[in-house]
Design a protein around this motif. Structure first.
Motif, PDB file in Angstrom:
ATOM      1  N   CYS A   1      32.950  44.728  37.251  1.00  0.00           N
ATOM      2  CA  CYS A   1      33.989  43.753  37.629  1.00  0.00           C
ATOM      3  C   CYS A   1      33.985  43.634  39.147  1.00  0.00           C
ATOM      4  CB  CYS A   1      35.372  44.199  37.157  1.00  0.00           C
ATOM      5  SG  CYS A   1      35.607  44.186  35.392  1.00  0.00           S
ATOM      6  N   LEU A   2      33.634  42.488  39.614  1.00  0.00           N
ATOM      7  CA  LEU A   2      33.516  42.214  41.041  1.00  0.00           C
ATOM      8  C   LEU A   2      34.760  41.450  41.493  1.00  0.00           C
ATOM      9  CD1 LEU A   2      30.310  40.562  42.494  1.00  0.00           C
ATOM     10  CD2 LEU A   2      32.520  39.452  42.762  1.00  0.00           C
ATOM     11  N   PHE A   3      35.401  41.923  42.570  1.00  0.00           N
ATOM     12  CA  PHE A   3      36.625  41.293  43.062  1.00  0.00           C
ATOM     13  C   PHE A   3      36.416  40.761  44.475  1.00  0.00           C
ATOM     14  CE2 PHE A   3      38.125  43.908  39.638  1.00  0.00           C
ATOM     15  CZ  PHE A   3      39.153  43.173  39.075  1.00  0.00           C
ATOM     16  N   GLU A   4      36.548  39.458  44.595  1.00  0.00           N
ATOM     17  CA  GLU A   4      36.514  38.794  45.891  1.00  0.00           C
ATOM     18  C   GLU A   4      37.790  37.967  46.026  1.00  0.00           C
ATOM     19  OE1 GLU A   4      34.419  39.023  48.368  1.00  0.00           O
ATOM     20  OE2 GLU A   4      32.888  40.260  47.404  1.00  0.00           O
ATOM     21  N   GLY A   5      38.007  37.417  47.209  1.00  0.00           N
ATOM     22  CA  GLY A   5      39.185  36.579  47.389  1.00  0.00           C
ATOM     23  C   GLY A   5      39.623  36.517  48.833  1.00  0.00           C
TER      24      GLY A   5
ATOM     25  N   LYS B   1      43.433  42.313  45.878  1.00  0.00           N
ATOM     26  CA  LYS B   1      42.291  42.877  45.157  1.00  0.00           C
ATOM     27  C   LYS B   1      42.492  44.366  44.859  1.00  0.00           C
ATOM     28  CE  LYS B   1      39.671  41.333  48.490  1.00  0.00           C
ATOM     29  NZ  LYS B   1      40.612  40.381  49.136  1.00  0.00           N
ATOM     30  N   GLY B   2      42.902  45.127  45.879  1.00  0.00           N
ATOM     31  CA  GLY B   2      43.074  46.566  45.699  1.00  0.00           C
ATOM     32  C   GLY B   2      44.143  46.913  44.681  1.00  0.00           C
ATOM     33  N   GLY B   3      45.267  46.222  44.720  1.00  0.00           N
ATOM     34  CA  GLY B   3      46.342  46.491  43.766  1.00  0.00           C
ATOM     35  C   GLY B   3      45.961  46.128  42.347  1.00  0.00           C
TER      36      GLY B   3
END
Length: 301
Positions: free
Chosen positions: A89-93, A99-101
């Protein structure tokens, strides 16, 4: 923390000059070192950027839904271990999009022995001389593992070109190469999710202000955040180009409107659970997706 807990930044911290920004066609002045949040930020933050709700999800409702989803995540992790399947699961934004939460809520009750988060620092001298994707591949999951990336190889599609940390040629090469790279991930049988968490400009300023004045969260704030705030339009252009060039049938972008962190976290976890065929999945407990909050690709931002 309430307003009483806020204070002027420590004298050892860098003093930041007030920002002069154009927001929704209006020139605004924003002094992040002022402990009092401007009224215009407080009043418009939640709905900024076209966010569809005027109130946050009630905390009691959120906690009840989250608990049900986290029970399903534990079941899903047992399935991964039994089946030998693996997940990335890749989180960008946007900066301060949560993202961290979101990653914390996702992994909170999962077994850390087989659920890892990857948040890489700046590349070392050795890593700068390697194939760009090489240091990320070193952290990919083995059988039975669930791996989240808090930022990823997509630094080269956003932060690096906007702040001048890569050349235009490197940026263009990345956009050309990444669809093929991600096809290999999916072809190898890894369940692959790409999340883009989007927030409005005023909400970003509010969250930067909260970090700046929180004795618990001020470590999250850095001068580069302010440089990013000044380059909102540049990041928007880079985001739109990235979504258009790297959206593929095998690895689509999942866009989440994240002005309300609670709704965003629920949306992310639901999408993962509804996409994986794990044993004992309780679709009723997972619930239906909120299509005002979660969608796909450039047309949803």
């Amino acid at each position: 923390m309430g307003k009483d807990s806020k204070k002027k930044p420590d004298q050892a911290q860098q003093v930041i000059a007030p920002l002069e920004l154009k927001i929704d066609g209006k020139k605004r002045s924003f002094d992040i070192d002022d402990p009092e949040l401007p009224d215009w930020v407080e009043k418009t933050a939640l709905t900024s950027g076209g966010f569809p709700y005027t109130e946050k999800m009630p905390e009691d409702d959120y906690e009840k839904v989250l608990e049900r989803l986290q029970i399903e995540l534990v079941k899903m992790q047992y399935w991964l271990q039994d089946s030998g399947s693996s997940v990335i699961c890749l989180f960008e934004g946007r900066d301060a999009a949560g993202k961290g939460g979101t990653i914390f809520s996702l992994r909170q009750y999962m077994n850390p022995r087989s659920a890892r988060n990857v948040a890489l620092p700046k590349p070392s001298e050795t890593e700068r001389g390697q194939w760009y994707f090489q240091r990320y591949i070193a952290h990919f999951p083995t059988d039975g593992e669930f791996v989240t990336f808090d930022r990823s190889w997509y630094n080269r599609a956003g932060v690096e070109p906007v702040l001048g940390f890569c050349t235009p040629e490197q940026h263009e090469a990345f956009l050309n190469e990444v669809p093929g790279f991600e096809r290999m991930i999916v072809s190898d049988g890894i369940h692959f999710f790409k999340f883009w968490l989007d927030i409005g400009q005023t909400m970003q300023l509010k969250r930067f202000h909260d970090r700046r004045h929180s004795p618990l969260k001020n470590w999250k704030f850095s001068p580069i955040d302010i440089e990013g705030a000044k380059k909102w339009d540049g990041y928007t252009k880079a985001r739109d180009q990235m979504l258009a060039r790297t959206q593929t049938p095998s690895a689509p972008w999942i866009v989440v409107r994240a002005n309300d962190k609670r709704r965003a976290r629920i949306a992310v976890i639901r999408r993962i659970l509804l996409s994986l065929p794990y044993k004992g999945r309780d679709v009723e407990a997972i619930g239906n997706e909120d299509t005002l909050i979660i969608g796909s690709g450039a047309e949803f931002v």
